[in-house]
Motif scaffolding. Structure first.
Motif, PDB file in Angstrom:
ATOM      1  N   GLU A   1      -0.841   0.221  -6.832  1.00 38.20           N
ATOM      2  CA  GLU A   1      -0.531  -0.530  -8.044  1.00 38.20           C
ATOM      3  C   GLU A   1       0.958  -0.839  -8.156  1.00 38.20           C
ATOM      4  OE1 GLU A   1      -2.763  -1.875  -9.754  1.00 38.20           O
ATOM      5  OE2 GLU A   1      -4.446  -0.831  -8.805  1.00 38.20           O
ATOM      6  N   LEU A   2       1.805   0.051  -7.653  1.00 43.61           N
ATOM      7  CA  LEU A   2       3.240  -0.224  -7.650  1.00 43.61           C
ATOM      8  C   LEU A   2       3.546  -1.441  -6.787  1.00 43.61           C
ATOM      9  CD1 LEU A   2       4.717   3.377  -7.292  1.00 43.61           C
ATOM     10  CD2 LEU A   2       4.794   1.936  -9.329  1.00 43.61           C
ATOM     11  N   LEU A   3       2.917  -1.521  -5.629  1.00 42.13           N
ATOM     12  CA  LEU A   3       3.137  -2.659  -4.737  1.00 42.13           C
ATOM     13  C   LEU A   3       2.600  -3.953  -5.338  1.00 42.13           C
ATOM     14  CD1 LEU A   3       2.306  -1.000  -1.319  1.00 42.13           C
ATOM     15  CD2 LEU A   3       4.542  -1.777  -2.089  1.00 42.13           C
ATOM     16  N   ASN A   4       1.625  -3.838  -6.240  1.00 39.20           N
ATOM     17  CA  ASN A   4       1.094  -5.024  -6.913  1.00 39.20           C
ATOM     18  C   ASN A   4       1.944  -5.459  -8.095  1.00 39.20           C
ATOM     19  OD1 ASN A   4      -1.056  -5.350  -5.179  1.00 39.20           O
ATOM     20  ND2 ASN A   4      -2.456  -4.111  -6.423  1.00 39.20           N
ATOM     21  N   GLY A   5       2.964  -4.653  -8.436  1.00 38.64           N
ATOM     22  CA  GLY A   5       3.880  -5.051  -9.495  1.00 38.64           C
ATOM     23  C   GLY A   5       3.734  -4.307 -10.803  1.00 38.64           C
ATOM     24  N   GLN A   6       2.864  -3.297 -10.850  1.00 39.09           N
ATOM     25  CA  GLN A   6       2.632  -2.559 -12.091  1.00 39.09           C
ATOM     26  C   GLN A   6       3.677  -1.465 -12.283  1.00 39.09           C
ATOM     27  OE1 GLN A   6       0.136  -2.911 -14.629  1.00 39.09           O
ATOM     28  NE2 GLN A   6       1.655  -1.577 -15.551  1.00 39.09           N
TER      29      GLN A   6
ATOM     30  N   VAL B   1       5.628  11.907  -1.986  1.00 35.27           N
ATOM     31  CA  VAL B   1       4.329  11.565  -1.416  1.00 35.27           C
ATOM     32  C   VAL B   1       4.053  10.072  -1.594  1.00 35.27           C
ATOM     33  CG1 VAL B   1       1.842  11.949  -1.582  1.00 35.27           C
ATOM     34  CG2 VAL B   1       3.407  13.882  -1.746  1.00 35.27           C
ATOM     35  N   VAL B   2       4.351   9.547  -2.780  1.00 36.91           N
ATOM     36  CA  VAL B   2       4.159   8.113  -3.022  1.00 36.91           C
ATOM     37  C   VAL B   2       5.082   7.300  -2.126  1.00 36.91           C
ATOM     38  CG1 VAL B   2       4.362   6.279  -4.748  1.00 36.91           C
ATOM     39  CG2 VAL B   2       3.370   8.478  -5.381  1.00 36.91           C
ATOM     40  N   ARG B   3       6.307   7.763  -1.952  1.00 38.81           N
ATOM     41  CA  ARG B   3       7.260   7.042  -1.098  1.00 38.81           C
ATOM     42  C   ARG B   3       6.732   6.905   0.331  1.00 38.81           C
ATOM     43  NH1 ARG B   3      12.972   9.525   0.720  1.00 38.81           N
ATOM     44  NH2 ARG B   3      11.484  10.633   2.059  1.00 38.81           N
ATOM     45  N   GLY B   4       6.025   7.941   0.805  1.00 41.54           N
ATOM     46  CA  GLY B   4       5.475   7.874   2.145  1.00 41.54           C
ATOM     47  C   GLY B   4       4.366   6.855   2.296  1.00 41.54           C
ATOM     48  N   MET B   5       3.797   6.394   1.184  1.00 40.24           N
ATOM     49  CA  MET B   5       2.727   5.399   1.226  1.00 40.24           C
ATOM     50  C   MET B   5       3.238   3.991   0.955  1.00 40.24           C
ATOM     51  SD  MET B   5      -0.223   7.473  -0.823  1.00 40.24           S
ATOM     52  CE  MET B   5      -0.752   9.112  -0.304  1.00 40.24           C
ATOM     53  N   ILE B   6       4.550   3.837   0.852  1.00 40.20           N
ATOM     54  CA  ILE B   6       5.166   2.553   0.515  1.00 40.20           C
ATOM     55  C   ILE B   6       6.197   2.218   1.593  1.00 40.20           C
ATOM     56  CG2 ILE B   6       6.768   1.466  -1.123  1.00 40.20           C
ATOM     57  CD1 ILE B   6       5.333   2.829  -3.359  1.00 40.20           C
ATOM     58  N   PRO B   7       6.328   0.972   1.997  1.00 42.42           N
ATOM     59  CA  PRO B   7       7.407   0.583   2.924  1.00 42.42           C
ATOM     60  C   PRO B   7       8.762   0.627   2.220  1.00 42.42           C
ATOM     61  CG  PRO B   7       6.203  -1.361   2.210  1.00 42.42           C
ATOM     62  CD  PRO B   7       5.466  -0.181   1.647  1.00 42.42           C
TER      63      PRO B   7
ATOM     64  N   GLY C   1       9.412  -2.575  -0.966  1.00 39.53           N
ATOM     65  CA  GLY C   1       9.127  -1.177  -1.206  1.00 39.53           C
ATOM     66  C   GLY C   1      10.114  -0.528  -2.154  1.00 39.53           C
ATOM     67  N   GLN C   2      11.392  -0.889  -2.034  1.00 35.99           N
ATOM     68  CA  GLN C   2      12.404  -0.337  -2.934  1.00 35.99           C
ATOM     69  C   GLN C   2      12.140  -0.778  -4.378  1.00 35.99           C
ATOM     70  OE1 GLN C   2      16.125  -1.611  -1.284  1.00 35.99           O
ATOM     71  NE2 GLN C   2      15.933  -0.317   0.547  1.00 35.99           N
ATOM     72  N   ALA C   3      11.759  -2.054  -4.538  1.00 33.67           N
ATOM     73  CA  ALA C   3      11.441  -2.545  -5.883  1.00 33.67           C
ATOM     74  C   ALA C   3      10.217  -1.832  -6.447  1.00 33.67           C
ATOM     75  CB  ALA C   3      11.210  -4.054  -5.847  1.00 33.67           C
ATOM     76  N   ALA C   4       9.236  -1.524  -5.574  1.00 29.79           N
ATOM     77  CA  ALA C   4       8.041  -0.820  -6.034  1.00 29.79           C
ATOM     78  C   ALA C   4       8.382   0.586  -6.508  1.00 29.79           C
ATOM     79  CB  ALA C   4       7.005  -0.771  -4.912  1.00 29.79           C
ATOM     80  N   LEU C   5       9.220   1.311  -5.762  1.00 28.13           N
ATOM     81  CA  LEU C   5       9.592   2.665  -6.156  1.00 28.13           C
ATOM     82  C   LEU C   5      10.377   2.684  -7.460  1.00 28.13           C
ATOM     83  CD1 LEU C   5      10.587   4.629  -2.934  1.00 28.13           C
ATOM     84  CD2 LEU C   5       8.718   5.094  -4.506  1.00 28.13           C
TER      85      LEU C   5
END
Length: 233
Positions: free
Chosen positions: A54-59, A111-117, A123-127
């Protein structure tokens, strides 16, 4: 003798009503302004995968009560795995990483960071859209919280399987604020119950006031309707 199926059903019902005295919404709807997730009774990896997607989708997501997240397996086994992870370091300069977080919130964040580029701008914007906390700090204690059914322990882990509370694991490797968080959470639940009770009373008074006002306006409805007014009930 209680059957396995009935025991599982009772455990599921208990889990779904753990926060009956608080405002908790048990539907994981996305693409809101901010989604607040209560991490209690969720499995670590499954919850992290839902959050990462959901973070990668912009939420934007806020996760509270990270210390109550669960990991499958007994505490002893998870401690061995974490101590093995603690031995991983940079030979030339250990200060360069990897960094071994002891706080439950940072543990989940990693853990979430490991699932995001996370090395790419996307990926930085998602985190940056993820906020994690131990306990339920202000102002999230007065806002509705949600759960992720796809990550609930009672739905994803066998009934007899052992599991570990993340706060206990972090306490065994150096986190020293578990008792403090438990004390603050106990106070918050007392205040939350009083707040919710007052809110229900005020909502009932508002409903009664609206009903009384409508009964008074009924007397004016006929003359207004005769005049063709849009204000007629």
């Amino acid at each position: 003798v209680v059957s396995t199926q009935s025991t599982w059903g009772a455990e599921l019902a208990l889990s779904l009503w753990l926060c009956a005295d608080e405002e908790v919404v048990y539907c994981f709807t996305m693409f809101q302004k901010v989604v607040i997730i209560d991490g209690a009774n969720h499995l670590l990896g499954r919850l992290a995968s839902v959050v990462a997607k959901e973070l990668l989708n912009g939420q934007k997501i806020v996760l509270v009560r990270c210390e109550e997240i669960l990991i499958s397996g007994p505490l002893y086994r998870n401690k061995i795995k974490y101590h093995h992870f603690l031995r991983k370091r940079e030979n030339s300069n250990p200060r360069g990483g990897p960094f071994h977080y002891r706080q439950p919130s940072r543990f989940f964040w990693r853990v979430v960071r490991g699932m995001i580029p996370h090395k790419t701008p996307r990926g930085q914007a998602a985190l940056e859209r993820l906020k994690v906390y131990e306990g339920v700090p202000h102002p999230f204690d007065k806002l509705k919280r949600q759960v992720a059914p796809a990550a609930l322990r009672v739905l994803r882990l066998r009934m007899n399987s052992k599991y570990t509370r993340l706060g206990d694991l972090c306490s065994s490797v150096g986190w020293r604020h578990d008792e403090l968080v438990k004390t603050l959470e106990a106070k918050r639940k007392i205040n939350g119950a009083a707040y919710y009770k007052t809110k229900k009373v005020l909502a009932n008074l508002k409903t009664q006031a609206i009903a009384k006002a409508q009964s008074k306006l009924q007397k004016l409805s006929a003359p207004l309707a005769a005049l063709g007014s849009p204000l007629a009930l």
